[in-house]
Each structure stands twice: as C-alpha cells, then as structure tokens.
Design a protein around this motif. Sequence first.
Motif, PDB file in Angstrom:
ATOM      1  N   GLN A 181      -2.779  -2.169  -8.657  1.00 37.19           N
ATOM      2  CA  GLN A 181      -4.222  -1.966  -8.792  1.00 37.19           C
ATOM      3  C   GLN A 181      -4.873  -1.496  -7.498  1.00 37.19           C
ATOM      4  O   GLN A 181      -5.958  -0.916  -7.524  1.00 37.19           O
ATOM      5  N   ILE A 182      -4.226  -1.740  -6.362  1.00 37.69           N
ATOM      6  CA  ILE A 182      -4.782  -1.245  -5.092  1.00 37.69           C
ATOM      7  C   ILE A 182      -4.029  -0.001  -4.610  1.00 37.69           C
ATOM      8  O   ILE A 182      -4.199   0.431  -3.474  1.00 37.69           O
ATOM      9  N   GLY A 183      -3.178   0.546  -5.484  1.00 37.77           N
ATOM     10  CA  GLY A 183      -2.517   1.803  -5.179  1.00 37.77           C
ATOM     11  C   GLY A 183      -1.128   1.712  -4.614  1.00 37.77           C
ATOM     12  O   GLY A 183      -0.511   2.747  -4.327  1.00 37.77           O
ATOM     13  N   VAL A 184      -0.593   0.510  -4.441  1.00 39.48           N
ATOM     14  CA  VAL A 184       0.751   0.357  -3.889  1.00 39.48           C
ATOM     15  C   VAL A 184       1.764   1.002  -4.836  1.00 39.48           C
ATOM     16  O   VAL A 184       1.698   0.823  -6.054  1.00 39.48           O
ATOM     17  N   THR A 185       2.691   1.751  -4.284  1.00 36.74           N
ATOM     18  CA  THR A 185       3.708   2.407  -5.090  1.00 36.74           C
ATOM     19  C   THR A 185       4.972   2.612  -4.264  1.00 36.74           C
ATOM     20  O   THR A 185       5.017   2.267  -3.079  1.00 36.74           O
ATOM     21  N   ARG A 186       5.976   3.178  -4.913  1.00 38.27           N
ATOM     22  CA  ARG A 186       7.260   3.424  -4.263  1.00 38.27           C
ATOM     23  C   ARG A 186       7.064   4.246  -2.993  1.00 38.27           C
ATOM     24  O   ARG A 186       6.292   5.200  -2.945  1.00 38.27           O
ATOM     25  N   GLY A 187       7.800   3.874  -1.930  1.00 40.62           N
ATOM     26  CA  GLY A 187       7.731   4.609  -0.674  1.00 40.62           C
ATOM     27  C   GLY A 187       6.783   4.009   0.340  1.00 40.62           C
ATOM     28  O   GLY A 187       6.860   4.353   1.527  1.00 40.62           O
ATOM     29  N   TRP A 188       5.866   3.115  -0.091  1.00 41.56           N
ATOM     30  CA  TRP A 188       5.040   2.409   0.884  1.00 41.56           C
ATOM     31  C   TRP A 188       5.932   1.436   1.654  1.00 41.56           C
ATOM     32  O   TRP A 188       6.814   0.798   1.092  1.00 41.56           O
ATOM     33  N   GLU A 189       5.673   1.307   2.936  1.00 46.38           N
ATOM     34  CA  GLU A 189       6.457   0.408   3.769  1.00 46.38           C
ATOM     35  C   GLU A 189       5.653  -0.857   4.060  1.00 46.38           C
ATOM     36  O   GLU A 189       4.459  -0.791   4.376  1.00 46.38           O
ATOM     37  N   ILE A 190       6.312  -2.011   3.949  1.00 42.59           N
ATOM     38  CA  ILE A 190       5.696  -3.278   4.351  1.00 42.59           C
ATOM     39  C   ILE A 190       5.963  -3.465   5.837  1.00 42.59           C
ATOM     40  O   ILE A 190       7.117  -3.542   6.268  1.00 42.59           O
ATOM     41  N   ILE A 191       4.906  -3.535   6.637  1.00 40.77           N
ATOM     42  CA  ILE A 191       5.069  -3.639   8.090  1.00 40.77           C
ATOM     43  C   ILE A 191       4.672  -5.012   8.626  1.00 40.77           C
ATOM     44  O   ILE A 191       4.906  -5.304   9.801  1.00 40.77           O
ATOM     45  N   SER A 192       4.078  -5.849   7.775  1.00 34.56           N
ATOM     46  CA  SER A 192       3.795  -7.230   8.179  1.00 34.56           C
ATOM     47  C   SER A 192       3.691  -8.107   6.949  1.00 34.56           C
ATOM     48  O   SER A 192       3.288  -7.650   5.865  1.00 34.56           O
ATOM     49  N   VAL A 193       4.072  -9.373   7.121  1.00 40.62           N
ATOM     50  CA  VAL A 193       4.042 -10.348   6.032  1.00 40.62           C
ATOM     51  C   VAL A 193       3.329 -11.589   6.536  1.00 40.62           C
ATOM     52  O   VAL A 193       3.813 -12.266   7.455  1.00 40.62           O
ATOM     53  N   ASN A 194       2.159 -11.839   5.978  1.00 41.68           N
ATOM     54  CA  ASN A 194       1.331 -12.967   6.431  1.00 41.68           C
ATOM     55  C   ASN A 194       1.144 -12.959   7.950  1.00 41.68           C
ATOM     56  O   ASN A 194       1.259 -13.983   8.625  1.00 41.68           O
TER      57      ASN A 194
END
Length: 528
Positions: A181-194
């Motif tokens: 719903q916020i546009g996240v899709t394949r190929g986006w990279e997670i660069i931080s977690v909490n």
Amino acid sequence: MHRNLFTSGARIALAGAACVLLWTACRKDNKGSQPTPSGIDTTSKPASAYEDSLKYLTYQIMQVSYADGGRNASAGLPTYYWYSQVPALNPLDTKYANADSLLSVMKSYAINPATTQPYDHYSFLDRNGVLTNKLMNGISAQTFAATNNGDYGLDYGVALDNSNNARIFILYADKNGPAGQIGVTRGWEIISVNGNSNISTSQPFLQSLYNAIFNSTSVTLGFKRPDGSTITKTLTTTSYSINPVVFDTVFTVIDKNNIAKKVGYFSMYTFSSIINSNGQDTYTRTVLDQLFAKFASQGINNLVVDFRYNGGGAVSTAEYLDNAIAPPAAAGQLMYNTIFNDKLMAHISEVNLTTTTKFAAATSKLNLDNVFFITTGNTASASELTLNNLKPYMPVKLVGSKTYGKPVGFIDFNISVYDQNHNKKYLADLYAINFETKNANGVGGYFTGINVDAPANDYVDVAWGNTQKDANLIAIVNYLTTGSYTSGARVASTELSDLRQAIPSLKPVNGFNGMVDYERSRIIRASH
C-alpha cells in the motif's frame, strides 16, 4: 459397510477428544456407546490433556479411523497416503513430547529409494489457523487466535554483493498489504530494521531480521528504491484480501520470422483459493478474471507465468489457471488423476470422492504458441501441478532452476475439543499427505523436482518484468526472437555485475509448500 466413514472436523473432534480426555474409559475394544462431551469438564484440564487429545486425533485420522475415534479399526479408513508403512504406535506414549514430535516419527517411515530419505518432509500441524484462512479464504489474518492481526504482506531475500557484503531485498509485496500500500515492491532494498543499519550475515542479526518481519506487529524499515532515493516507514500488521498477482504486463517481441508477437507476463506468489469456505468467489478469483480478460483483449501469443516464489496452495486455483491457459483442444479432456491410499481407493465411490479432474467444457480464450514458467526451488506443489497438467496439451517450457518437488497434497482436517458447555476449543489443522497427482500422460512422482529447459539465476534487485536485466526473461526473449535461450550469452552471466543473487541459507525457512484440496474437503463435510 463403509458408508458415512468421512465426517466433519467437528465430529472427528467429538469422538476423539472424548476418548483422549477419558481415555481409560474409552478403550479401542469398548463396543458400548461412546461417551458424549456432556459433563466432560475440559476447561479444568491441564494443557497436557489438550496436547494428548491432539496427539491421539492426529494418529487416528492418519492411521486408523477418522469417523469413529478409532474405536472400530475394521470399519474405518486411514487418510495418510503412506499409512501402510507406519507401524502401530501408541500416540499417548510419553516419548512423544507433543503432537508435532509424534507426526515427525510417523513421517520417517516411508522411504524414497531414489534418495534414501523419507518421502514425507511435508506434513505438519497448523496450530493457529493462519494458513487455513489464508489459503482457503484469501484473507491474511486468521480466525482462531485473536492475537494475530495479519501480516506486512512482503517477503525478503538476503544476498551478497561483489564485495561479499550482506544486502536485503524485497522479493515481493502483496499490493493489498501494508507494504504494498505504500509502494514497496520487488527490488527495493531494506537498509535498516528498527533503526539498525548494521546489515550483516551474523546469526543474531539474521534471526532478529526474521523476527522483525514475521513475528512482530509493528516494524520500522528503511528502504532504498531502485532510483537511489530512500524512505523510512513504520508498518503495522493488518488483515487484507490477498492479491496473489504481484505484477503483470504485456510486451512485444519480434520473433525469428520477423513477426511481432505479444507476450503476457504475470508473477504470482501464492495459490489462495478462488472459492472461500462459504462457496463464494474470493478476491483472488476477481483478480485472475481481470488478468486473463486483459490478456485476451490484447491478443497475446505467448505467456510467461512467474512462479519463482510460489509454494502452492489451493488446488482449485491450479485448476482455474489450467483452464485459463489450456488450448481449446483440451476442453473436456482429463486434466489430472488423484490417487489416494489403497483403502480409500477401494471405497472411493462410497466416500463421495472422485479420482479424475477434467478441463472445463470451454477452456482458454487465448491463442498461445508457448507458455513459459519461471521456476526455482521455491516453486512447489500446486505450482508444479499447474504446469504438469498442461504438458500433454501444449508446449510448456521451464526457465530458471529445478522446482521443489511435491507431487502430493493435503485434505485439511480441523481438530477441536469441547468443554462442558459444548463450546469448541480449536487445537490445530492437520495437513498430512492424503493423495498423489498425475497428469493425463500418467506423469507425476517428481519428488526430487522438475528440471528446467533453460537455467537462469534469480537476481533479487531486478524489478518485475525487466526484459533487459532479469536473466529469466532475457532467456525467454532470446528463445522467442532467435530460437535459442542463450543467444546473446547474457543468461546468468557474471557480466551482470550490478545484480545480486539471493542466498537461501541466509534466511530461515518461511512460507508454505503444498497443495490443499479444499473442494474435496467441502465434499466430505457436505455429505454428512
């Protein structure tokens, strides 16, 4: 003699739970009337009593009789596909710490001679109903545990770049989920977690990442988009109607005869059912109807079905896809055979089950030259069923890597017990292997997976449908334009140095691999 042996999950629980909670008074050789739940105070029983109930019922349903609590073995029918290779066991033996450990032992007996390993590394207990509601009703949140409010609607892969640094990429995101719903899709990279941007391959980090994505109700993630821009968003789990199609498009290629051909492409991450528990069409059905109407209106000549992360699900959805893809010549012909254990097969008509499934009287509105399936080791069961069913009737080509290997499936059994007020307490859904499938040519048995026609790597920082960077699509376009998958010498090549291949060992196993025949489950319940 064997009529009415199938029964609803509620009756299974009624018979079995009475025996377990008062098991000393309800022995297998007791020919008298069976105790009823009236007056049985299950509310005062310790947790171990409920676990004993679950152990007992799991064994009875699989190995003895699921109609009468196992009191009369000669009149019952076991449901487990490999029941004959499991010796007689005492499910209440204290050496089985819980129902899961009992099930693990039962799964160990039937050995595949080709691998010298057990056939069954599939059967399991779903103890909170999440999977059942997700696959049967197409809803992300489940119904049995009020503490579960859905999920984030995404999956991720951990990859290593050319410098051996860990990178986390989104594999897919459901368009209806919080991430989608916020546009996240394949190929986006997670660069931080909490707030933690120290991405690594250390086990503590990998476990904390997994827990943050799959075992929490809120998570704050920093993302880098493919264009280099970054955002940080807090996601909260929620319930939503599953949209299994994460991407679709139509593109044109010039084939080897210099003719323009339209290619339909879609990626599907799960087989949520097209029909819910009330017999109504689900959102999944709506999405698939719209998808194939679009392909038909645009006159596609070839179809690419991307199952690289699809672990399967409802058999009804596999049948839908086969009918939507198959050529007119398949109409009314055999789609596949379902084989149960020998005891069920001997009484198949008496238990109101069928062993054959046919294509619809009118199949696809498409006129396809080829259908390509993109597969990996995550492509399992209902996905494999779909492509295997089409092989006798049209050119089917696989690109990617060998599939998971699961030609067998489940009929789900809901296991519950009752308190003194006749209120049902849910214990688990039993998914134990009940049947095997074979296509119209008698082909099945792919326990070690189905081989591909052209190998290609899965690079996780490439967007869906990218015919310039996705090694799988490069191979398919090469085939359509030149007749060779490897023309251009770019398939799975190291020269694509900007891409990073996901490493499965860097992520704990997540998700479901299987096929569930909810339609036959409904037939069983409706007949009683």
